[in-house]
Design a protein around this motif. Structure first.
Motif, mmCIF file in Angstrom:
data_model
loop_
_atom_site.group_PDB
_atom_site.id
_atom_site.type_symbol
_atom_site.label_atom_id
_atom_site.label_comp_id
_atom_site.label_asym_id
_atom_site.label_seq_id
_atom_site.Cartn_x
_atom_site.Cartn_y
_atom_site.Cartn_z
ATOM 1 N N ILE A 13 -10.638 -10.269 6.436
ATOM 2 C CA ILE A 13 -9.611 -9.438 7.504
ATOM 3 C C ILE A 13 -8.505 -10.242 7.246
ATOM 4 O O ILE A 13 -8.109 -11.239 7.829
ATOM 5 C CB ILE A 13 -10.118 -9.389 8.724
ATOM 6 N N LEU A 14 -7.359 -9.366 6.584
ATOM 7 C CA LEU A 14 -6.001 -9.742 6.856
ATOM 8 C C LEU A 14 -5.177 -9.354 7.893
ATOM 9 O O LEU A 14 -4.915 -8.178 8.011
ATOM 10 C CB LEU A 14 -5.233 -9.104 5.521
ATOM 11 N N LEU A 15 -4.907 -10.198 8.589
ATOM 12 C CA LEU A 15 -4.286 -9.841 10.154
ATOM 13 C C LEU A 15 -2.884 -9.281 9.819
ATOM 14 O O LEU A 15 -2.550 -8.457 10.650
ATOM 15 C CB LEU A 15 -4.212 -10.951 11.101
ATOM 16 N N GLY A 16 -2.213 -9.962 8.886
ATOM 17 C CA GLY A 16 -0.640 -9.382 8.513
ATOM 18 C C GLY A 16 0.078 -9.606 9.993
ATOM 19 O O GLY A 16 0.215 -10.345 10.465
ATOM 20 N N PHE A 17 0.633 -8.392 10.123
ATOM 21 C CA PHE A 17 1.525 -8.183 11.536
ATOM 22 C C PHE A 17 0.884 -7.384 12.712
ATOM 23 O O PHE A 17 1.474 -6.741 13.419
ATOM 24 C CB PHE A 17 2.765 -7.381 10.901
ATOM 25 N N SER A 18 -0.505 -7.501 12.720
ATOM 26 C CA SER A 18 -1.349 -6.773 13.584
ATOM 27 C C SER A 18 -0.943 -7.517 15.059
ATOM 28 O O SER A 18 -1.012 -6.824 16.277
ATOM 29 C CB SER A 18 -2.779 -7.197 13.489
ATOM 30 N N ASP A 19 -0.149 -8.624 15.165
ATOM 31 C CA ASP A 19 0.309 -9.126 16.500
ATOM 32 C C ASP A 19 1.569 -8.482 17.014
ATOM 33 O O ASP A 19 1.812 -8.593 18.198
ATOM 34 C CB ASP A 19 0.577 -10.411 16.498
ATOM 35 N N ILE A 20 2.198 -7.456 16.297
ATOM 36 C CA ILE A 20 3.163 -6.515 16.784
ATOM 37 C C ILE A 20 2.949 -5.162 16.502
ATOM 38 O O ILE A 20 3.440 -4.534 15.623
ATOM 39 C CB ILE A 20 4.529 -7.024 16.269
ATOM 40 N N PRO A 21 1.871 -4.534 17.097
ATOM 41 C CA PRO A 21 1.356 -3.277 16.897
ATOM 42 C C PRO A 21 2.423 -2.225 17.019
ATOM 43 O O PRO A 21 2.328 -1.158 16.268
ATOM 44 C CB PRO A 21 0.259 -3.001 17.837
ATOM 45 N N ASN A 22 3.293 -2.262 17.944
ATOM 46 C CA ASN A 22 4.478 -1.195 18.146
ATOM 47 C C ASN A 22 5.306 -1.202 17.074
ATOM 48 O O ASN A 22 6.001 -0.118 16.939
ATOM 49 C CB ASN A 22 4.921 -1.444 19.431
ATOM 50 N N GLN A 24 4.495 -1.282 13.662
ATOM 51 C CA GLN A 24 3.646 -0.994 12.171
ATOM 52 C C GLN A 24 4.628 -0.093 11.465
ATOM 53 O O GLN A 24 4.625 -0.313 10.285
ATOM 54 C CB GLN A 24 2.353 -0.639 12.736
ATOM 55 N N GLY A 25 4.844 1.069 12.121
ATOM 56 C CA GLY A 25 5.706 2.169 11.376
ATOM 57 C C GLY A 25 6.887 1.936 10.827
ATOM 58 O O GLY A 25 7.296 2.103 9.744
ATOM 59 N N LEU A 26 7.681 1.128 11.799
ATOM 60 C CA LEU A 26 8.937 0.554 11.283
ATOM 61 C C LEU A 26 8.717 -0.497 10.025
ATOM 62 O O LEU A 26 9.574 -0.264 9.012
ATOM 63 C CB LEU A 26 9.795 -0.124 12.304
ATOM 64 N N LEU A 27 7.949 -1.418 10.153
ATOM 65 C CA LEU A 27 7.562 -2.656 9.074
ATOM 66 C C LEU A 27 7.311 -1.623 8.032
ATOM 67 O O LEU A 27 7.561 -2.072 6.704
ATOM 68 C CB LEU A 27 6.767 -3.470 9.444
ATOM 69 N N PHE A 28 6.414 -0.580 7.933
ATOM 70 C CA PHE A 28 5.967 0.043 6.939
ATOM 71 C C PHE A 28 7.262 0.652 6.194
ATOM 72 O O PHE A 28 7.281 0.625 4.835
ATOM 73 C CB PHE A 28 4.898 1.272 7.244
ATOM 74 N N GLY A 29 8.013 1.435 6.849
ATOM 75 C CA GLY A 29 9.157 1.799 6.331
ATOM 76 C C GLY A 29 10.222 0.969 5.628
ATOM 77 O O GLY A 29 10.633 0.976 4.471
ATOM 78 N N ASN A 84 -2.228 -1.587 4.538
ATOM 79 C CA ASN A 84 -2.690 -2.228 5.822
ATOM 80 C C ASN A 84 -1.843 -1.750 7.103
ATOM 81 O O ASN A 84 -2.223 -1.625 8.074
ATOM 82 C CB ASN A 84 -2.774 -3.617 5.671
ATOM 83 N N LEU A 85 -0.337 -1.648 6.848
ATOM 84 C CA LEU A 85 0.350 -1.263 7.742
ATOM 85 C C LEU A 85 0.222 0.303 7.931
ATOM 86 O O LEU A 85 0.325 0.675 9.041
ATOM 87 C CB LEU A 85 1.880 -1.505 7.400
ATOM 88 N N LEU A 86 0.136 1.001 6.954
ATOM 89 C CA LEU A 86 -0.012 2.522 7.350
ATOM 90 C C LEU A 86 -1.454 3.041 7.977
ATOM 91 O O LEU A 86 -1.373 3.688 8.751
ATOM 92 C CB LEU A 86 0.058 3.131 5.721
ATOM 93 N N ILE A 87 -2.587 2.602 7.244
ATOM 94 C CA ILE A 87 -3.824 3.148 7.668
ATOM 95 C C ILE A 87 -4.529 2.280 8.646
ATOM 96 O O ILE A 87 -5.572 2.230 9.107
ATOM 97 C CB ILE A 87 -4.720 3.457 6.569
#
Length: 314
Positions: A13-22, A24-29, A84-87
């Motif tokens: 499981i790649l945690l990535g940026f899961s510690d900043i859930p709010n 996710q959309g901005l990081l994806f963009g 990961n960021l998108l879905i």
């Protein structure tokens, strides 16, 4: 090891940026724009180096291959991170993780040696200008590029097999943005000191050795430039090397810091940021550094734009 259950690992499981859930959309963009910029910018460099006969020189041959390598290197990590960021599906299979690590190590080693080949090209051009076309003939250039691509393949395959042959303990969560060596070793059971020794040996072989070759080339280059009588000649010589030095500093600086640290001193947050430097920032800056600081590139871009405008008006 006795207190942790060894599991038959089928996925990580790649945690990535899961510690900043709010965010996710901005990081994806942000990362989508960065990835598109890397792809478009480096493809433009490849097209430009092929389109203009003026740029059919060893320096631009290496640059075109370097841009293609940057596209491959980035495509190993960023598409998975974007997904990961998108879905929010952070699972990656055991084999996919092994393949990602193998490609990262292989392409990273190739980039180190290709940067060393580019430094050697500049050394010959500045220190041995009368013999430049004889020494850096097409056959030698092709051999240097092919050698850069394949030189580390056996070692990288062996390193990947050795790491993924370790027993793993659950939960197999990797606190990173892609499958990298140290996050994987942190979820491995038992003694990983042998793996760390192999890692340091690989860093010396594929990182420190090319870096020292680059340093040797530039020591000779700078010594030659300082002997030039003309200030204009010195400025022109320095300008042909400065772009390459900037890319070398970004890539080697962040990569060596990450891989030469002992496992115990690794910080997941710091490692994520540093890994973004050598997997994302360098490929993104490469087109801008070489195009904005290179007069031949600017002239060629203007000529291509003029042709496009004329054909559009017709």
């Amino acid at each position: 090891m006795e207190d942790r259950n060894i599991t038959d690992v089928k996925e990580f499981i790649l945690l990535g940026f899961s510690d900043i859930p709010n965010l996710q959309g901005l990081l994806f963009g942000i990362f989508l724009v960065i990835y598109l910029g890397i792809i478009i910018g480096n493809i433009l460099i490849i097209i430009i180096t092929k389109a203009d006969p003026v740029l059919q020189t060893p320096m631009y041959y290496f640059l075109g291959n370097f841009s293609f390598l940057e596209i491959c290197y980035t495509s190993v990590t960023l598409p998975r991170m974007l997904m990961n960021l998108l879905i929010q599906k952070r699972n990656i299979s055991f084999l996919a993780c092994a393949a990602q690590l193998c490609l990262i190590l292989g392409l990273g080693g190739s980039e180190c040696f290709l940067l060393a080949a580019m430094a050697y090209d500049r050394y010959v051009a500045i220190c041995k200008p009368l013999y430049y076309l004889f020494i850096m003939n097409h056959k030698i250039c092709v051999q240097l590029v092919i050698g850069s691509w394949i030189i580390g393949t056996p070692v990288v395959l062996g390193q990947t097999y050795q790491i993924f042959s370790l027993p793993f303990c659950g939960p197999t969560k990797l606190n990173h943005i892609f499958c990298d060596i140290y996050p994987i070793l942190q979820v491995a059971c038992g003694d990983t000191s042998l793996s760390e020794i192999f890692i340091y040996a690989d860093v010396v072989l594929f990182g420190i050795v090319p870096f020292l070759l680059i340093c040797w080339s530039y020591v000779r280059i700078i010594a030659t430039i300082l002997k030039l009588p003309s200030a204009i000649g010195k400025s022109k010589a320095f300008s042909t090397c400065s772009s390459h030095l900037m890319v070398v500093g970004l890539f080697f600086g962040s990569g060596i810091i990450v891989y030469l640290q002992p496992k115990s001193s690794h910080s997941s947050g710091r490692d994520k940021i540093l890994s973004l430097f050598y997997t994302t920032l360098t490929p993104l800056c490469n087109p801008m550094i070489y195009s904005l600081r290179n007069k031949d590139f600017i002239v060629t871009i203007r000529k291509l734009l003029s042709k496009c405008i004329r054909s559009g008006n017709e």
